[in-house]
Design a protein around this motif. Structure first.
Motif, PDB file in Angstrom:
ATOM      1  N   GLN A  92       0.864  -1.173   0.000  1.00  0.00           N
ATOM      2  CA  GLN A  92       0.000   0.000   0.000  1.00  0.00           C
ATOM      3  C   GLN A  92       0.901   1.224   0.000  1.00  0.00           C
ATOM      4  O   GLN A  92       2.018   1.186   0.516  1.00  0.00           O
TER       5      GLN A  92
ATOM      6  N   ILE B 280      -7.802   1.601   4.138  1.00  0.00           N
ATOM      7  CA  ILE B 280      -7.634   0.151   3.987  1.00  0.00           C
ATOM      8  C   ILE B 280      -8.648  -0.555   4.876  1.00  0.00           C
ATOM      9  O   ILE B 280      -9.137  -0.005   5.865  1.00  0.00           O
TER      10      ILE B 280
ATOM     11  N   THR C 170      -6.201  -6.251   5.081  1.00  0.00           N
ATOM     12  CA  THR C 170      -5.544  -5.788   3.859  1.00  0.00           C
ATOM     13  C   THR C 170      -4.026  -5.941   3.995  1.00  0.00           C
ATOM     14  O   THR C 170      -3.444  -5.494   4.986  1.00  0.00           O
TER      15      THR C 170
END
Length: 448
Positions: A304, A311, A315
């Motif tokens: 990410q 999120i 995740t």
């Protein structure tokens, strides 16, 4: 046809010509014949040389233990990325902060949520203590009611005893009065009889009459007194039942209040436990805002990126490669070769990018291969249609290169039975599988 070949055919014995003798006596023909003979003998000898059967496979470099393999760190809660503390390629120790996320769910947006929950918890705990005190007070009240009832019953029982004695006394007085009536009646009758005979004056008769009337009046009074005493005895018995009923009612009311207080106490305890659970959960959730490294290693890749990105739970955020690991090779073999592989067997391994010369049948003559030992054989087929085999370095041979990295390619040769070369050629030409055999150690264990 011209039939030229028939007219030009060489007839007679050509060996008489000197040219032919010269050609046939050239020395290199003899050398060639010796070479051919030597090569033939060498080929025959090679056919009887030992040949190590093997099962080949291809795979990749991995780690021996699951916790040493590259892992992905996930976010346990939903949130918004606020700050990164690392970059790709950085080395992190266990517990180092990787990034910080903020809250996005409305149930947890209050910055004083943990403090407010702690205050609620303390208030509920105090309420629980007050209910405990109330239960103790009601218990003392019930004990006091029991003692008071006991005293009241003793008092009523004493009154019953007094009433019984009074009834007995009044009944004895009644008997005495009745005796007096008999005596007064006898005296009156005697005085009346003597008066008629002229032996007693009339005044004495009147006295006896008056005395008889007094005694008759007295017996009525005494009977009324006896009935009153009997009524007092009955009232005393009724009083015992009244006292018992009254104090039973008081005790039952106090116990009802006590059970109500106990119910409130248990309900408060349940609420306290629930608030403790919430308080602990909120504290743990506050710690989850900082995503930390589970073990020491290198940050391979940030999955990410950016600031302010939202999120969800679970995740993947970043990938980490552990710094310390035990290297191994996972290879895949065909189903036909699976019965030939056993734990503890020797395997030859070579890696992609390393100079290697491999003689599959003569592993001792190979160059650039490393020793390995089978530590696990998978019992279920993989997605590629083969079976996975895990190989660890052989402790009795040269260590594997430290420069190889996790994920690089590797080739393997599992060393099987040793047979002559001619047998291996014959087996290969006929398409037969390698010899099925059991390791000596395995047979000994089976015998035991």
């Amino acid at each position: 046809m011209l039939n030229i070949s028939n007219h030009n055919r060489i007839s007679g014995n050509i060996e008489k010509y000197s040219t032919f003798k010269t050609l046939s006596n050239r020395p290199h023909y003899k050398v060639l014949n010796k070479i051919i003979l030597g090569v033939s003998l060498l080929a025959v000898l090679i056919l009887f040389l030992p040949w190590t059967q093997n099962s080949s496979g291809s795979g990749a470099v991995t780690t021996l233990k699951p916790d040493q393999r590259p892992q992905t760190i996930h976010s346990a809660i939903a949130g918004r990325i606020e700050k990164w503390y690392v970059k790709e390629g950085d080395y992190v120790n266990k517990g180092d902060t990787i990034l910080y996320i903020s809250e996005t769910k409305e149930d947890y947006l209050d910055p004083n949520l943990v403090k407010n929950t702690e205050n609620q918890l303390k208030a509920k705990e105090l309420a629980g203590k007050s209910y405990v005190g109330k239960v103790s007070s009601l218990e003392a009240q019930i004990a006091a009611i029991g003692r008071e009832r006991q005293l009241k019953l003793l008092q009523a029982q004493n009154k019953i005893k007094q009433s019984r004695l009074k009834v007995k006394s009044d009944s004895m007085d009644l008997v005495a009065v009745r005796t007096q009536i008999k005596i007064a009646t006898t005296q009156f009758n005697r005085a009346l009889a003597l008066n008629k005979e002229g032996l007693k004056p009339m005044t004495e008769v009147e006295e006896k009459r008056l005395k008889l009337q007094e005694v008759e009046a007295k017996i009525i009074t005494q009977e009324n007194k006896l009935l009153s005493s009997e009524n007092e005895l009955i009232n005393a018995k009724v009083e015992i039942n009244r006292i018992t009923a009254e104090y039973n009612e008081k005790e039952q009311k106090a116990r009802s209040d006590q059970f109500t207080a106990l119910s409130s106490q248990y309900d408060t305890q349940a609420q306290v436990n629930k608030l403790k659970n919430q308080y602990t959960n909120y504290q743990i959730r506050n710690g989850m805002y900082y995503i930390k490294a589970p073990q020491s290693g290198y940050v391979n890749r940030a999955l990410q990126s950016g600031i302010g990105e939202t999120i969800k739970e679970g995740t993947p955020v970043v990938s980490i490669m552990p710094a310390h690991y035990d290297i191994a090779v996972e290879t895949y073999v065909a189903a036909t070769d699976l019965p030939l592989l056993h734990r503890g067997e020797k395997v030859r391994v070579w890696f992609d990018g390393w100079p290697t010369i491999v003689f599959s049948g003569w592993p001792n003559m190979s160059y650039g291969t490393y020793g390995g030992t089978i530590v696990a054989v998978e019992n279920f087929i993989s997605d590629n249609g083969k079976f996975r085999v895990l190989i660890a370095p052989d402790e009795h041979e040269a260590p594997w290169p430290k420069q190889i990295r996790i994920g690089s390619g590797a080739q393997t040769l599992a060393l099987l039975d040793t047979v002559p070369v001619w047998y291996e050629i014959w087996r290969t030409l006929n398409g037969f599988p390698p010899n099925y055999y059991q390791p000596k150690g395995k047979n000994q264990n089976d015998k035991k």
